[in-house]
Every structure is written in C-alpha cells, then in structure tokens.
Design an enzyme around this catalytic site. Structure first.
Site, mmCIF file in Angstrom:
data_model
loop_
_atom_site.group_PDB
_atom_site.id
_atom_site.type_symbol
_atom_site.label_atom_id
_atom_site.label_comp_id
_atom_site.label_asym_id
_atom_site.label_seq_id
_atom_site.Cartn_x
_atom_site.Cartn_y
_atom_site.Cartn_z
ATOM 1 N N CYS A 232 -51.216 -27.259 -14.880
ATOM 2 C CA CYS A 232 -51.442 -25.902 -14.202
ATOM 3 C C CYS A 232 -52.159 -25.218 -15.286
ATOM 4 O O CYS A 232 -51.970 -24.097 -15.744
ATOM 5 C CB CYS A 232 -50.204 -24.852 -13.826
ATOM 6 N N ALA A 234 -55.780 -24.220 -15.780
ATOM 7 C CA ALA A 234 -56.781 -23.279 -15.897
ATOM 8 C C ALA A 234 -56.165 -21.778 -15.868
ATOM 9 O O ALA A 234 -54.951 -21.440 -15.490
ATOM 10 C CB ALA A 234 -57.343 -23.332 -14.677
ATOM 11 N N PRO A 235 -57.290 -20.853 -16.612
ATOM 12 C CA PRO A 235 -58.408 -21.124 -16.936
ATOM 13 C C PRO A 235 -58.563 -21.713 -18.333
ATOM 14 O O PRO A 235 -59.831 -21.731 -19.026
ATOM 15 C CB PRO A 235 -58.851 -19.604 -16.928
ATOM 16 N N LYS A 238 -54.466 -22.769 -23.200
ATOM 17 C CA LYS A 238 -53.546 -23.518 -23.735
ATOM 18 C C LYS A 238 -54.112 -24.875 -23.951
ATOM 19 O O LYS A 238 -53.857 -25.472 -24.996
ATOM 20 C CB LYS A 238 -52.420 -23.678 -22.942
ATOM 21 N N ARG A 258 -61.196 -22.090 -11.166
ATOM 22 C CA ARG A 258 -60.371 -21.818 -12.209
ATOM 23 C C ARG A 258 -60.700 -23.113 -13.494
ATOM 24 O O ARG A 258 -61.029 -22.663 -14.518
ATOM 25 C CB ARG A 258 -59.226 -21.686 -12.032
ATOM 26 N N ASP A 295 -47.053 -24.446 -18.212
ATOM 27 C CA ASP A 295 -47.067 -22.912 -17.997
ATOM 28 C C ASP A 295 -47.284 -22.485 -16.541
ATOM 29 O O ASP A 295 -48.291 -22.772 -15.867
ATOM 30 C CB ASP A 295 -48.374 -22.523 -18.666
ATOM 31 N N CYS A 348 -44.947 -16.330 -17.511
ATOM 32 C CA CYS A 348 -45.651 -15.058 -17.994
ATOM 33 C C CYS A 348 -44.860 -14.016 -17.096
ATOM 34 O O CYS A 348 -45.197 -13.144 -16.502
ATOM 35 C CB CYS A 348 -46.846 -14.917 -18.158
#
Length: 410
Positions: A232, A234-235, A238, A258, A295, A348
């Site tokens: 996962c 994008a963008p 990381k 993305r 993430d 997040c």
C-alpha cells in the site's frame, strides 16, 4: 458569478464542503473535483476556507444558531454559506464586507436577506471562536479522555515536515531552509511554505512527509542491501525513505494514479524501487522479503490536523470496514516474510480497532520498539508498540496520530 472578485474560490469551497458533508468524500477528492481550473492562489483559498469551516464546524454552527429564531437545517445552503463567511472573518482575517459580497452572491435567488441579517448581527456582537475547537459529539464520545488534548492540537493547521534523502545533511538543510529538526533526516518548516520554491526541491534532496509517517520506516533501520516490501505504498513517502536507507524496495499499490505520483517522486529524488500495480489481497508474488512495511489503508483520523474532514466523515461503520481490511492485509503480509525477517504494521488512525486491536492478533514474535529509536518526547507503549497523538510534541508543533507495531519471524 465570476464577475465578483474572489467568488470562484468561494464557489469551489462551497462545492467541496457539500461533497464532504453530504456525500462523505474526502476533502482531497473534493478539491480535485471542484477546484479544477482555479489559479493556484484561488485554489489555496478554497482549500483554506473549506478546511477551517470543517475544523470549527461545531462552533460555527453554535454561533449561527444563537442568531436565529429557528435553527436552519444542518445541510441547508444558507447555513453552509454562513459557516464559510464566519470562518473567513474569524479564522482567515477576511474583511466582513468581502465575506458578505461573495457569500450573498452564492445565495443568488435564495434567502440572502436572512444570511445577511444573521451574519451582520454576529459581527456587530463581536463574536469569536473558542481557543479550542469543539469536537463533534460522536467523536468526543469515541475518543473519551483523549478527546480534550487532541482537540487542543487541532486549533491550528500543522507545520510542514520534510524527510531528507541523506540523514547526514540534516543540520545543513535545517539551516539552509530556516527550519528545525526533531530527528535525523527531518526538517520542520512553518505552515504555508511553498514547497516547489524551496531549495533542494528540484534536486530531489527531500520530500514532504509528516514526522509521524516517517516513524514506521525508521523502525526497520538501515537496509544494507536487503529486500523490503512496501505494501500500500503510494504516494511513496515510505518507499523513498526505505530506498534512501539502503533497502532494495518493492512497492505495491493498486491505485495507478497514486503510483504515477510515486514514480514521479522516485525520478525527482534519484532513488529506485520496483513498482508493482496490484491488489495485495489478490497478488501472488511467489517469493518472500527480508522486511515488510504495511502502512495499511485506514480511516486516517490521526491526520485530523491537516484533514479535518475526518472529524465529520468517519464513524463506527468506516472503522469496522477498515479494521477488517487491515486484518486481511496483515495475514497476507505475514505469509510473505522470510525467516528472520521483520514486519512493521502501521496506520495513521487514532482508533484502537485499527491499531492496538490489530496488533494483538498477530501470530509472530514481538519485536518491541525501543525508546532510543524514537525522537525525543516520544516513548513506546508498555506493550512495546508506538502510539502518537496530535497533542504530543506540542511545543515543537505537534505530530500526526499514528500506530505502529513490529514483529520478527523466527
């Protein structure tokens, strides 16, 4: 409409707010759809009006209701326009006459006299907003005793964080850009900075990444040529971070748009990664990696300082849906981890269902986060996990809400 100076930005802000509050769209999606064709300054103004309206929505509504005999419907256009007018005057220092001229034009053919009367009465009373935004009642109830400090951190939009490609250059870039640093490879600048005009942008010396968003990647340490899967991705913040730390990165995301942005950032920074367009729930790579960073998609309530729309869009249904997706992704990721490999899971989100509850169900060997791995002012939880909240590092400008946990396969 466009003959009135400043009207295009206000019209775009009205459409953006309608998309968020009535259709549940993210503010970013709404901006892309409804601010197209605006000048950069008008687009910035539209975003600022919409953001501040959402940040202070409960308090703006309380002011409006105090000046009407009968409360306007929550989704009524006059209420929406009044919210915007008040947000401009009370938060963006817009002169009242400019707010009136543009606001009433948005109500052409509608109850302009009502809006003018309510707004004028409030301005004459010298009304103001509280020092701390009032959270929507369902959000305050969900966050419990955490709600008050989080709300206090929402009073102002966050500063701008940059992640450096070369950590050894931290002091140099902090000085050259006139910022401060809270960790190696990090520089913090005041909000409102025009990113593309900063030194080092064209050279790809850094990229925009909130300090909290950089912490999960930091938990993997130096790559030293080892392989890492960025799920996962994008963008791409990381991915850039891991590539700069010496990892051989495979970046996977199902969003082609993305991923285009990720590739652009790789080209600008001169970093490299294998980029794969795939849905992680269906992808069959047929190999393992030395480390995996997941993430995961989440409700993003931890980004409420910069994305106040999450205060009004996210509820139990969205949290439950994201938690189910995260559990499925964790199961997939664990199967791609090589023996002795390290898995970091992050979201997040401020919701325990998307953080602590997910970590508790992982059947790998815990690899607790150490205090020395974190910036000063942050500490691991008793379980050895990482939990940041917007109220942390307040004197330095705060930090997004994040959760991260780490494991090793024996």
């Amino acid at each position: 409409m466009a003959k009135v100076q400043g009207l295009p930005a206000r019209a775009a802000a009205l459409r953006m707010l309608d998309a968020v509050l009535r259709r549940g769209e993210t503010l970013e999606m709404a901006e892309r759809a409804h601010a197209k064709g605006l000048t950069p300054s008008d687009r910035g103004l539209a975003r600022a009006i919409a953001s501040e309206t959402l940040r202070w929505l409960v308090d703006l509504d309380a002011l409006i209701d105090s000046a009407t005999k009968q409360n306007l419907p929550h989704d009524a256009k006059p209420r929406m326009v009044l919210r915007m007018m008040l947000a401009q005057v009370l938060r963006l220092d817009t002169p009242p006459h400019a707010a009136i001229a543009t606001g009433l034009e948005l109500l052409a053919g509608g109850p302009r006299r009502l809006a003018h009367g309510v707004f004028s009465a409030l301005v004459k009373r010298g009304v103001s907003l509280p020092a701390v935004p009032t959270l929507p009642e369902p959000v305050a109830r969900r966050w419990g005793e955490r709600a008050a400090p989080i709300a206090a951190a929402l009073a102002e939009p966050p500063p701008l964080d940059l992640a450096l490609g070369d950590r050894r250059e931290t002091d140099r870039w902090a000085k050259e850009l006139g910022g401060m640093t809270l960790a190696p490879g990090h520089v913090r600048l005041p909000r409102g900075t025009a990113v593309e005009r900063l030194a080092g942008f064209d050279a790809g010396a850094w990229w925009v990444q909130d300090l909290a968003a950089s912490l999960p990647g930091r938990l993997l340490g130096a790559g030293e040529g080892r392989t890492v899967l960025d799920l996962c991705a994008a963008p791409g913040g990381k991915t850039l971070q891991l590539a700069a730390a010496g990892w051989q990165v495979t970046s996977v995301d199902k969003s082609l748009k993305r991923l285009d942005r990720l590739v652009e950032n790789l080209e600008r920074t001169g970093l490299s990664a294998e980029v794969v367009a795939a849905d992680a729930l269906a992808w069959k790579p047929g190999r393992t990696w030395d480390a995996i960073l997941l993430d995961a998609p989440c409700t993003a309530t931890g980004t409420c300082r910069r994305h106040p729309d999450v205060l009004h869009r996210i509820g139990p249904r969205q949290i439950e849906e994201m938690a189910e997706l995260q559990a499925a992704l964790l199961d997939r990721a664990a199967g791609w981890l090589a023996p002795g490999g390290t898995l970091v899971y992050a979201t997040c989100s401020l919701e325990p269902e998307e953080g602590e509850a997910r970590a508790a169900g992982v059947a790998l060997d815990p690899l607790p986060v150490e205090a020395g791995e974190l910036p000063a002012g942050l500490a691991p939880t008793p379980e050895g996990w990482l939990r940041t909240e917007p109220s942390m590092l307040g004197e330095a400008g705060g930090i997004d809400g994040f959760f991260a946990a780490r494991w090793r396969r024996s």
